[in-house]
Scaffold this motif. Sequence first.
Motif, PDB file in Angstrom:
ATOM      1  N   GLU A  23     -12.696 -33.063   2.983  1.00  0.00           N
ATOM      2  CA  GLU A  23     -11.854 -33.689   4.000  1.00  0.00           C
ATOM      3  C   GLU A  23     -10.485 -33.994   3.407  1.00  0.00           C
ATOM      4  O   GLU A  23     -10.335 -34.236   2.207  1.00  0.00           O
ATOM      5  CB  GLU A  23     -12.535 -34.916   4.616  1.00  0.00           C
ATOM      6  N   PRO A  24      -9.445 -33.980   4.236  1.00  0.00           N
ATOM      7  CA  PRO A  24      -8.075 -33.970   3.719  1.00  0.00           C
ATOM      8  C   PRO A  24      -7.605 -35.263   3.073  1.00  0.00           C
ATOM      9  O   PRO A  24      -6.739 -35.230   2.203  1.00  0.00           O
ATOM     10  CB  PRO A  24      -7.234 -33.624   4.948  1.00  0.00           C
ATOM     11  N   SER A 179      -4.298 -34.738  13.057  1.00  0.00           N
ATOM     12  CA  SER A 179      -5.149 -33.724  13.683  1.00  0.00           C
ATOM     13  C   SER A 179      -5.188 -32.465  12.829  1.00  0.00           C
ATOM     14  O   SER A 179      -6.158 -31.709  12.865  1.00  0.00           O
ATOM     15  CB  SER A 179      -4.634 -33.379  15.083  1.00  0.00           C
ATOM     16  N   LYS A 180      -4.124 -32.245  12.037  1.00  0.00           N
ATOM     17  CA  LYS A 180      -4.050 -31.122  11.110  1.00  0.00           C
ATOM     18  C   LYS A 180      -3.280 -31.553   9.869  1.00  0.00           C
ATOM     19  O   LYS A 180      -2.332 -32.321   9.973  1.00  0.00           O
ATOM     20  CB  LYS A 180      -3.347 -29.910  11.746  1.00  0.00           C
ATOM     21  N   TYR A 197      -6.276 -27.937   7.070  1.00  0.00           N
ATOM     22  CA  TYR A 197      -7.427 -28.696   7.578  1.00  0.00           C
ATOM     23  C   TYR A 197      -7.191 -28.958   9.061  1.00  0.00           C
ATOM     24  O   TYR A 197      -6.103 -29.420   9.450  1.00  0.00           O
ATOM     25  CB  TYR A 197      -7.544 -30.034   6.877  1.00  0.00           C
ATOM     26  N   LYS A 199      -8.912 -30.947  12.409  1.00  0.00           N
ATOM     27  CA  LYS A 199      -9.957 -31.878  12.832  1.00  0.00           C
ATOM     28  C   LYS A 199     -10.707 -31.329  14.032  1.00  0.00           C
ATOM     29  O   LYS A 199     -10.107 -30.874  15.013  1.00  0.00           O
ATOM     30  CB  LYS A 199      -9.347 -33.234  13.172  1.00  0.00           C
ATOM     31  N   GLN A 200     -12.032 -31.388  13.964  1.00  0.00           N
ATOM     32  CA  GLN A 200     -12.887 -30.861  15.018  1.00  0.00           C
ATOM     33  C   GLN A 200     -13.318 -31.968  15.988  1.00  0.00           C
ATOM     34  O   GLN A 200     -13.163 -33.160  15.689  1.00  0.00           O
ATOM     35  CB  GLN A 200     -14.121 -30.207  14.387  1.00  0.00           C
ATOM     36  N   SER A 203     -15.183 -34.844  14.671  1.00  0.00           N
ATOM     37  CA  SER A 203     -14.464 -35.557  13.605  1.00  0.00           C
ATOM     38  C   SER A 203     -14.672 -34.965  12.216  1.00  0.00           C
ATOM     39  O   SER A 203     -14.213 -35.546  11.226  1.00  0.00           O
ATOM     40  CB  SER A 203     -14.831 -37.053  13.587  1.00  0.00           C
ATOM     41  N   THR A 204     -15.349 -33.834  12.105  1.00  0.00           N
ATOM     42  CA  THR A 204     -15.384 -33.118  10.834  1.00  0.00           C
ATOM     43  C   THR A 204     -14.112 -32.275  10.741  1.00  0.00           C
ATOM     44  O   THR A 204     -13.326 -32.196  11.665  1.00  0.00           O
ATOM     45  CB  THR A 204     -16.623 -32.221  10.727  1.00  0.00           C
ATOM     46  N   TRP A 205     -13.932 -31.643   9.577  1.00  0.00           N
ATOM     47  CA  TRP A 205     -12.716 -30.846   9.343  1.00  0.00           C
ATOM     48  C   TRP A 205     -13.067 -29.424   8.979  1.00  0.00           C
ATOM     49  O   TRP A 205     -13.941 -29.189   8.136  1.00  0.00           O
ATOM     50  CB  TRP A 205     -11.891 -31.465   8.210  1.00  0.00           C
ATOM     51  N   SER A 206     -12.393 -28.485   9.631  1.00  0.00           N
ATOM     52  CA  SER A 206     -12.481 -27.097   9.219  1.00  0.00           C
ATOM     53  C   SER A 206     -11.318 -26.815   8.278  1.00  0.00           C
ATOM     54  O   SER A 206     -10.310 -27.514   8.284  1.00  0.00           O
ATOM     55  CB  SER A 206     -12.423 -26.146  10.420  1.00  0.00           C
TER      56      SER A 206
END
Length: 212
Positions: A23-24, A179-180, A197, A199-200, A203-206
Amino acid sequence: MKLEDIRREYSKGGLRREMLADEPTAQFEVWLQQAVDAKFSDPTAMVVATVDETGQPSQRIVLLKHLDEKGFVFFTNTGSRKAQELKGNNKVSLHFPWHAIERQVIVYGEAKPLSTAAVAKYFLSRPQESQLAAWASQQSRPVSSRKALMETFHAMKAKFSNGDIPLPDFWGGYCVEPSKIEFWQGGDHRLHDRFMYVKQPDSTWSIERLNP
């Protein structure tokens, strides 16, 4: 001097997917600590970009004052240009330009006003001169001269000479909820390493690699 002839290679190190935190915020904290360790004069300095009602962007450098899982916090006069623009459009971009280590971080998100209690807690932690400067400055508005500004500063100093300096009702803060977040590391031959990154909904991150 020919501007087009000014160039250099970026070769302080690459960035690979396996090097990134999941996570960022955790990744940012690592890079921020490394910027601090590199003895930057202002490692927490960030460019805050906002947009007015006509679509005209504006930028300024402020200092990051807090970071947690919610976002990035800064403080300002609520009459300032950035604060007024955030009233109409709270979408914001933050940019951390760590040139000496060939890195930059760009945050995209929304700025949410902080509570009065949170603003007061920070304001009262500032040096007295900084508190007085907040009272003296009508940020972003015209002032006739440096002399006039200093006269107002000294008038505020006299006004509050017998006690604590209160929180101005025109002073506040924001938490930028991301959000990114993009992490950029310079690379040889302009083949820089960029990871975004995103945000999905859960609340997880791709994380995805971007072309340089």
